[in-house]
Design a protein around this motif. Sequence first.
Motif, PDB file in Angstrom:
ATOM      1  N   LEU A  92      21.158  58.448 -36.424  1.00 14.52           N
ATOM      2  CA  LEU A  92      20.480  58.530 -35.145  1.00 14.52           C
ATOM      3  C   LEU A  92      20.481  59.945 -34.594  1.00 14.52           C
ATOM      4  N   ASN A  93      19.412  60.248 -33.874  1.00 17.39           N
ATOM      5  CA  ASN A  93      19.317  61.531 -33.186  1.00 17.39           C
ATOM      6  C   ASN A  93      20.414  61.616 -32.127  1.00 17.39           C
ATOM      7  N   ASN A  94      20.771  62.836 -31.765  1.00 17.91           N
ATOM      8  CA  ASN A  94      21.801  62.995 -30.742  1.00 17.91           C
ATOM      9  C   ASN A  94      21.282  62.718 -29.331  1.00 17.91           C
ATOM     10  N   ASP A  95      19.971  62.476 -29.187  1.00 22.42           N
ATOM     11  CA  ASP A  95      19.424  62.140 -27.871  1.00 22.42           C
ATOM     12  C   ASP A  95      19.188  60.631 -27.715  1.00 22.42           C
ATOM     13  N   ILE A  96      19.881  59.844 -28.548  1.00 22.14           N
ATOM     14  CA  ILE A  96      19.827  58.381 -28.456  1.00 22.14           C
ATOM     15  C   ILE A  96      21.021  57.879 -27.641  1.00 22.14           C
ATOM     16  N   GLU A  97      20.755  56.945 -26.753  1.00 22.53           N
ATOM     17  CA  GLU A  97      21.802  56.289 -25.969  1.00 22.53           C
ATOM     18  C   GLU A  97      21.721  54.787 -26.212  1.00 22.53           C
ATOM     19  N   ILE A  98      22.860  54.173 -26.481  1.00 23.75           N
ATOM     20  CA  ILE A  98      22.911  52.730 -26.704  1.00 23.75           C
ATOM     21  C   ILE A  98      23.571  52.076 -25.498  1.00 23.75           C
ATOM     22  N   LYS A  99      22.800  51.298 -24.777  1.00 25.24           N
ATOM     23  CA  LYS A  99      23.313  50.670 -23.553  1.00 25.24           C
ATOM     24  C   LYS A  99      23.684  49.201 -23.746  1.00 25.24           C
ATOM     25  N   GLN A 100      23.245  48.590 -24.846  1.00 27.26           N
ATOM     26  CA  GLN A 100      23.608  47.197 -25.128  1.00 27.26           C
ATOM     27  C   GLN A 100      25.073  47.140 -25.561  1.00 27.26           C
ATOM     28  N   HIS A 108      24.953  42.547 -36.488  1.00 30.53           N
ATOM     29  CA  HIS A 108      25.445  41.637 -37.524  1.00 30.53           C
ATOM     30  C   HIS A 108      24.618  40.353 -37.570  1.00 30.53           C
ATOM     31  N   GLN A 109      24.247  39.841 -36.436  1.00 29.46           N
ATOM     32  CA  GLN A 109      23.429  38.629 -36.396  1.00 29.46           C
ATOM     33  C   GLN A 109      22.078  38.860 -37.059  1.00 29.46           C
ATOM     34  N   LEU A 110      21.488  40.019 -36.797  1.00 26.53           N
ATOM     35  CA  LEU A 110      20.195  40.340 -37.401  1.00 26.53           C
ATOM     36  C   LEU A 110      20.312  40.448 -38.913  1.00 26.53           C
ATOM     37  N   TYR A 111      21.344  41.118 -39.393  1.00 27.25           N
ATOM     38  CA  TYR A 111      21.512  41.257 -40.841  1.00 27.25           C
ATOM     39  C   TYR A 111      21.800  39.917 -41.507  1.00 27.25           C
ATOM     40  N   ASN A 112      22.655  39.118 -40.900  1.00 27.73           N
ATOM     41  CA  ASN A 112      22.981  37.812 -41.478  1.00 27.73           C
ATOM     42  C   ASN A 112      21.750  36.916 -41.574  1.00 27.73           C
ATOM     43  N   ILE A 123      12.951  51.165 -29.717  1.00 28.10           N
ATOM     44  CA  ILE A 123      13.321  52.498 -29.245  1.00 28.10           C
ATOM     45  C   ILE A 123      12.433  52.851 -28.054  1.00 28.10           C
ATOM     46  N   TYR A 124      13.063  52.988 -26.885  1.00 28.19           N
ATOM     47  CA  TYR A 124      12.286  53.221 -25.665  1.00 28.19           C
ATOM     48  C   TYR A 124      12.535  54.622 -25.115  1.00 28.19           C
ATOM     49  N   ASN A 125      11.436  55.323 -24.832  1.00 27.73           N
ATOM     50  CA  ASN A 125      11.487  56.646 -24.224  1.00 27.73           C
ATOM     51  C   ASN A 125      11.142  56.500 -22.745  1.00 27.73           C
ATOM     52  N   PRO A 126      12.147  56.545 -21.855  1.00 24.09           N
ATOM     53  CA  PRO A 126      11.889  56.304 -20.430  1.00 24.09           C
ATOM     54  C   PRO A 126      10.987  57.346 -19.792  1.00 24.09           C
ATOM     55  N   ARG A 127      11.094  58.584 -20.231  1.00 21.60           N
ATOM     56  CA  ARG A 127      10.313  59.648 -19.602  1.00 21.60           C
ATOM     57  C   ARG A 127       8.819  59.463 -19.862  1.00 21.60           C
ATOM     58  N   GLU A 128       8.490  59.049 -21.072  1.00 22.32           N
ATOM     59  CA  GLU A 128       7.087  58.825 -21.428  1.00 22.32           C
ATOM     60  C   GLU A 128       6.655  57.384 -21.197  1.00 22.32           C
ATOM     61  N   ILE A 258      17.655  44.220 -30.732  1.00 19.79           N
ATOM     62  CA  ILE A 258      18.520  45.397 -30.604  1.00 19.79           C
ATOM     63  C   ILE A 258      17.692  46.533 -30.009  1.00 19.79           C
ATOM     64  N   LYS A 259      18.283  47.260 -29.068  1.00 18.24           N
ATOM     65  CA  LYS A 259      17.530  48.253 -28.309  1.00 18.24           C
ATOM     66  C   LYS A 259      18.345  49.530 -28.127  1.00 18.24           C
ATOM     67  N   VAL A 260      17.637  50.654 -28.124  1.00 19.51           N
ATOM     68  CA  VAL A 260      18.263  51.935 -27.793  1.00 19.51           C
ATOM     69  C   VAL A 260      17.320  52.711 -26.879  1.00 19.51           C
ATOM     70  N   ILE A 261      17.869  53.698 -26.178  1.00 19.13           N
ATOM     71  CA  ILE A 261      17.100  54.584 -25.320  1.00 19.13           C
ATOM     72  C   ILE A 261      16.987  55.942 -26.007  1.00 19.13           C
ATOM     73  N   HIS A 262      15.777  56.495 -26.024  1.00 22.68           N
ATOM     74  CA  HIS A 262      15.542  57.793 -26.651  1.00 22.68           C
ATOM     75  C   HIS A 262      15.192  58.806 -25.557  1.00 22.68           C
ATOM     76  N   TRP A 263      16.171  59.636 -25.209  1.00 26.23           N
ATOM     77  CA  TRP A 263      15.964  60.659 -24.189  1.00 26.23           C
ATOM     78  C   TRP A 263      15.374  61.902 -24.831  1.00 26.23           C
ATOM     79  N   HIS A 264      14.186  61.748 -25.381  1.00 25.75           N
ATOM     80  CA  HIS A 264      13.534  62.842 -26.109  1.00 25.75           C
ATOM     81  C   HIS A 264      13.299  64.037 -25.177  1.00 25.75           C
TER      82      HIS A 264
END
Length: 303
Positions: A92-100, A108-112, A123-128, A258-264
């Motif tokens: 992951l990029n260093n500008d990724i934030e995981i809030k979940q 694990h549930q997704l892989y199983n 992947i959500y970019n809040p600024r854009e 599964i969700k992450v925030i991308h502070w690009h």
Amino acid sequence: MDIFFNVLHYNSFKATSMCVDSILGLNDINDSKILIFDNNSNNDSFKQLEKRYKECTNVILYHNSNNDGFSMGMNKAYKMAKSYDPQFIICLNNDIEIKQKDFIERLHQLYNRTKAYVMGPDIYNPREKKHQSPMYSDIVPGSKIDDLIEGRKKEMENIDAAISLYQHSEKMRKYRNLIPSKLLEIRNKRKGENIISLYKEKELNGTVLQGSCLIFTRKYIEKEEVCFEPDTGFYAEELLLSLKCETRKYKTVYSSDIKVIHWHGISSGFKSVPSREALLTKNKRLIHAYEIYKDCYNNNPWA
């Protein structure tokens, strides 16, 4: 070991510490490691990170003697992670934030459920106000790459006009952000940009996953020595990965569970108007990467 998080660091202490702290705050993190892979930063940010995390047993800090770009840097980090025999390697990029907080449990549930080789989150970019993954619904054909290359060449030929457009876009950003996301999606759909709605699907197979956060599962790790090939430097890694996975019948899955925030842009203070030199360099790198992808598409090395 459960998960090995690879965070590629270059210069921005603020971005990397945000990313790492968000990972450390996840539930069930104790059986996982975080590698901060410093790509030869030219400031004191890596020393700051060493000081911040020196007592943290979950964090491994590594200084690379060269700036190898994104794909080669991530490949080196992937090989280091692979030696720990983890269930998952997350690049992951260093500008990724995981809030979940329950991100790991959901993973694990997704892989199983899917037994995928590569998985990607929403992947959500809040600024854009944009959901960036999946990038495309299917493998990108060579003809589309020709269009992308031509577009980049035209931008280089008209570089001053392109910078003016960036400046105008920055001025209009605050007004665009007042528009509800749903209305923006309707507008984009009318313009033929339907791809933006893919993120709404609960689960999709075979899409092109956006590269700022990619999850390589044990099925992939056991078969592959690197995550990105061939080395493109900075762009198009996702396109090549999707082509490789389709050719080798590696299942890839996008999931909105599964969700992450991308502070690009956080590394540059969210300055979105590039200099003339920076824009020329970006376009040259994009053209180089697209040409590598086009060659692989026409002469598939994994077939």
